[in-house]
Design a protein around this motif. Structure first.
Motif, PDB file in Angstrom:
ATOM      1  N   PRO A 148       0.839  -1.204   0.000  1.00 26.43           N
ATOM      2  CA  PRO A 148       0.000   0.000   0.000  1.00 26.43           C
ATOM      3  C   PRO A 148       0.872   1.251   0.000  1.00 26.43           C
ATOM      4  N   GLU A 149       0.565   2.173  -0.886  1.00 23.20           N
ATOM      5  CA  GLU A 149       1.330   3.409  -1.006  1.00 23.20           C
ATOM      6  C   GLU A 149       0.510   4.578  -0.460  1.00 23.20           C
ATOM      7  N   TRP A 150       1.177   5.618  -0.025  1.00 25.95           N
ATOM      8  CA  TRP A 150       0.458   6.780   0.486  1.00 25.95           C
ATOM      9  C   TRP A 150      -0.328   7.473  -0.622  1.00 25.95           C
ATOM     10  N   LEU A 151       0.091   7.263  -1.881  1.00 25.80           N
ATOM     11  CA  LEU A 151      -0.584   7.887  -3.013  1.00 25.80           C
ATOM     12  C   LEU A 151      -1.871   7.170  -3.426  1.00 25.80           C
ATOM     13  N   ASP A 152      -2.095   5.956  -2.937  1.00 26.66           N
ATOM     14  CA  ASP A 152      -3.332   5.248  -3.267  1.00 26.66           C
ATOM     15  C   ASP A 152      -4.532   6.137  -2.967  1.00 26.66           C
ATOM     16  N   GLN A 153      -5.546   6.066  -3.808  1.00 24.48           N
ATOM     17  CA  GLN A 153      -6.728   6.896  -3.605  1.00 24.48           C
ATOM     18  C   GLN A 153      -7.908   6.054  -3.122  1.00 24.48           C
ATOM     19  N   VAL A 154      -8.686   6.646  -2.237  1.00 24.60           N
ATOM     20  CA  VAL A 154      -9.813   5.935  -1.661  1.00 24.60           C
ATOM     21  C   VAL A 154     -10.990   5.926  -2.641  1.00 24.60           C
ATOM     22  N   MET A 155     -11.737   4.830  -2.622  1.00 24.97           N
ATOM     23  CA  MET A 155     -12.983   4.690  -3.371  1.00 24.97           C
ATOM     24  C   MET A 155     -14.100   4.460  -2.358  1.00 24.97           C
ATOM     25  N   ARG A 175      -4.461   7.641   0.575  1.00 21.56           N
ATOM     26  CA  ARG A 175      -4.475   6.722   1.709  1.00 21.56           C
ATOM     27  C   ARG A 175      -3.903   7.389   2.964  1.00 21.56           C
ATOM     28  N   SER A 176      -2.912   8.236   2.763  1.00 22.24           N
ATOM     29  CA  SER A 176      -2.253   8.887   3.898  1.00 22.24           C
ATOM     30  C   SER A 176      -3.145   9.915   4.582  1.00 22.24           C
ATOM     31  N   ALA A 177      -4.216  10.359   3.921  1.00 22.01           N
ATOM     32  CA  ALA A 177      -5.081  11.394   4.499  1.00 22.01           C
ATOM     33  C   ALA A 177      -5.899  10.871   5.676  1.00 22.01           C
ATOM     34  N   GLY A 178      -6.312   9.629   5.612  1.00 20.71           N
ATOM     35  CA  GLY A 178      -7.028   9.022   6.729  1.00 20.71           C
ATOM     36  C   GLY A 178      -8.510   9.314   6.796  1.00 20.71           C
ATOM     37  N   SER A 179      -9.040  10.156   5.904  1.00 22.28           N
ATOM     38  CA  SER A 179     -10.484  10.419   5.928  1.00 22.28           C
ATOM     39  C   SER A 179     -10.941  11.059   4.629  1.00 22.28           C
ATOM     40  N   TRP A 194     -19.363   1.141   1.648  1.00 16.14           N
ATOM     41  CA  TRP A 194     -18.183   0.338   1.304  1.00 16.14           C
ATOM     42  C   TRP A 194     -16.985   1.258   1.095  1.00 16.14           C
ATOM     43  N   ILE A 195     -15.803   0.693   1.288  1.00 17.92           N
ATOM     44  CA  ILE A 195     -14.560   1.424   1.047  1.00 17.92           C
ATOM     45  C   ILE A 195     -13.579   0.510   0.314  1.00 17.92           C
ATOM     46  N   ALA A 196     -12.760   1.101  -0.563  1.00 22.93           N
ATOM     47  CA  ALA A 196     -11.701   0.370  -1.260  1.00 22.93           C
ATOM     48  C   ALA A 196     -10.612   1.375  -1.615  1.00 22.93           C
ATOM     49  N   PHE A 197      -9.495   0.868  -2.137  1.00 27.03           N
ATOM     50  CA  PHE A 197      -8.415   1.744  -2.593  1.00 27.03           C
ATOM     51  C   PHE A 197      -7.961   1.339  -3.990  1.00 27.03           C
ATOM     52  N   SER A 199      -4.655   2.124  -6.786  1.00 28.37           N
ATOM     53  CA  SER A 199      -3.309   2.690  -6.864  1.00 28.37           C
ATOM     54  C   SER A 199      -3.302   3.925  -7.766  1.00 28.37           C
ATOM     55  N   ASP A 200      -2.323   4.777  -7.550  1.00 27.87           N
ATOM     56  CA  ASP A 200      -2.241   6.038  -8.282  1.00 27.87           C
ATOM     57  C   ASP A 200      -2.130   5.814  -9.786  1.00 27.87           C
ATOM     58  N   ASP A 201      -1.483   4.717 -10.201  1.00 22.45           N
ATOM     59  CA  ASP A 201      -1.336   4.437 -11.632  1.00 22.45           C
ATOM     60  C   ASP A 201      -2.482   3.598 -12.189  1.00 22.45           C
ATOM     61  N   ARG A 202      -3.462   3.287 -11.346  1.00 23.71           N
ATOM     62  CA  ARG A 202      -4.664   2.532 -11.730  1.00 23.71           C
ATOM     63  C   ARG A 202      -4.356   1.099 -12.171  1.00 23.71           C
ATOM     64  N   GLN A 203      -3.222   0.571 -11.745  1.00 25.45           N
ATOM     65  CA  GLN A 203      -2.861  -0.794 -12.108  1.00 25.45           C
ATOM     66  C   GLN A 203      -3.268  -1.818 -11.052  1.00 25.45           C
ATOM     67  N   TYR A 204      -3.605  -1.327  -9.857  1.00 26.66           N
ATOM     68  CA  TYR A 204      -4.005  -2.226  -8.775  1.00 26.66           C
ATOM     69  C   TYR A 204      -5.197  -1.632  -8.032  1.00 26.66           C
ATOM     70  N   ILE A 205      -6.018  -2.508  -7.528  1.00 29.58           N
ATOM     71  CA  ILE A 205      -7.193  -2.097  -6.763  1.00 29.58           C
ATOM     72  C   ILE A 205      -7.388  -3.102  -5.638  1.00 29.58           C
ATOM     73  N   SER A 206      -8.031  -2.689  -4.583  1.00 34.88           N
ATOM     74  CA  SER A 206      -8.247  -3.594  -3.449  1.00 34.88           C
ATOM     75  C   SER A 206      -9.639  -4.205  -3.496  1.00 34.88           C
ATOM     76  N   ASN A 207      -9.811  -5.293  -2.754  1.00 34.63           N
ATOM     77  CA  ASN A 207     -11.161  -5.773  -2.495  1.00 34.63           C
ATOM     78  C   ASN A 207     -11.888  -4.697  -1.690  1.00 34.63           C
ATOM     79  N   SER A 208     -13.165  -4.561  -1.923  1.00 33.40           N
ATOM     80  CA  SER A 208     -13.940  -3.610  -1.127  1.00 33.40           C
ATOM     81  C   SER A 208     -14.183  -4.178   0.267  1.00 33.40           C
TER      82      SER A 208
END
Length: 216
Positions: A148-155, A175-179, A194-197, A199-208
């Motif tokens: 997980p990178e700090w640049l990941d964006q929340v969904m 991800r680093s913002a926390g809210s 629901w929440i997910a993340f 990656s900044d380059d859109r190559q990876y995504i998390s399970n929700s």
């Protein structure tokens, strides 16, 4: 009536006799039209359960498709199908309780190998749903999931069942913002969250992760 789109040697779209042709994922597809017997039209007990589950999943996905197209995009690309098909398949197999009812706490609205949220929660504050999580950014690979990178964006996704409504963010706070938050329109009641993340380059995504019901 079937229509040849590119001459006699191309595929066709529409109905021709007992076949249906259409263009899907870069390929022409021809399928036979199933013929149901009177017994199959009525349905066995098992068929009725399957049809009920299918209907429930399709009704759910129909109202959140903008999120599903992003959340299951990478999974669909890996499998060579559509985001809708990937989401349908997963939820049909995993998102029902023993009574055959869709259990929103078991649903998945995104699928991938990126590390998800840590200690996430959602609550109502002044007409908004506030989502919070711990910053679990790391530069040490666990060997199991993408770091997980700090640049990941929340969904973020909120869904109202009684009067089907959806509010979402697909590229939210880092991800680093926390809210982050979703501003809810004037539709009161229970909102599933629901929440997910991604990656900044859109190559990876998390399970929700399902965060429960927020009452507004």
């Amino acid at each position: 009536m079937g229509i040849l789109s590119g001459g006699p040697n191309s595929g066709f779209s529409g109905k021709a006799g007992s076949f249906v042709g259409y263009y899907r994922l870069g390929k022409w597809v021809i399928r036979g039209i199933p013929r149901l017997s009177a017994k199959n039209k009525k349905g066995s007990p098992d068929q009725k359960v399957s049809r009920s589950r299918f209907t429930q999943v399709q009704s759910f996905l129909k109202h959140i498709m903008p999120f599903i197209r992003i959340g299951f995009h990478l999974e669909a690309r890996r499998k060579g199908n559509t985001a809708h098909n990937s989401a349908s398949s997963w939820n049909l197999l995993n998102a029902f309780n023993d009574n055959g009812e869709l259990d929103y706490s078991k649903t998945r609205v995104s699928s991938g190998i990126l590390e998800g949220a840590q200690n996430a929660s959602a609550q109502h504050v002044d007409g908004k749903i506030i989502f919070t999580w711990d910053d679990n950014s790391s530069y040490t690979d666990s060997g199991k999931r993408i770091v997980p990178e700090w640049l990941d964006q929340v969904m973020l996704l909120a869904y109202q069942v009684k009067y089907p409504s959806m509010v979402m963010i697909s590229s939210g706070a880092r991800r680093s913002a926390g809210s982050d938050s979703l501003e809810i329109p004037g539709v009161k009641g229970e909102w599933h969250t629901w929440i997910a993340f991604v990656s900044d380059d859109r190559q990876y995504i998390s399970n929700s992760e399902y965060l429960g019901i927020v009452n507004i």
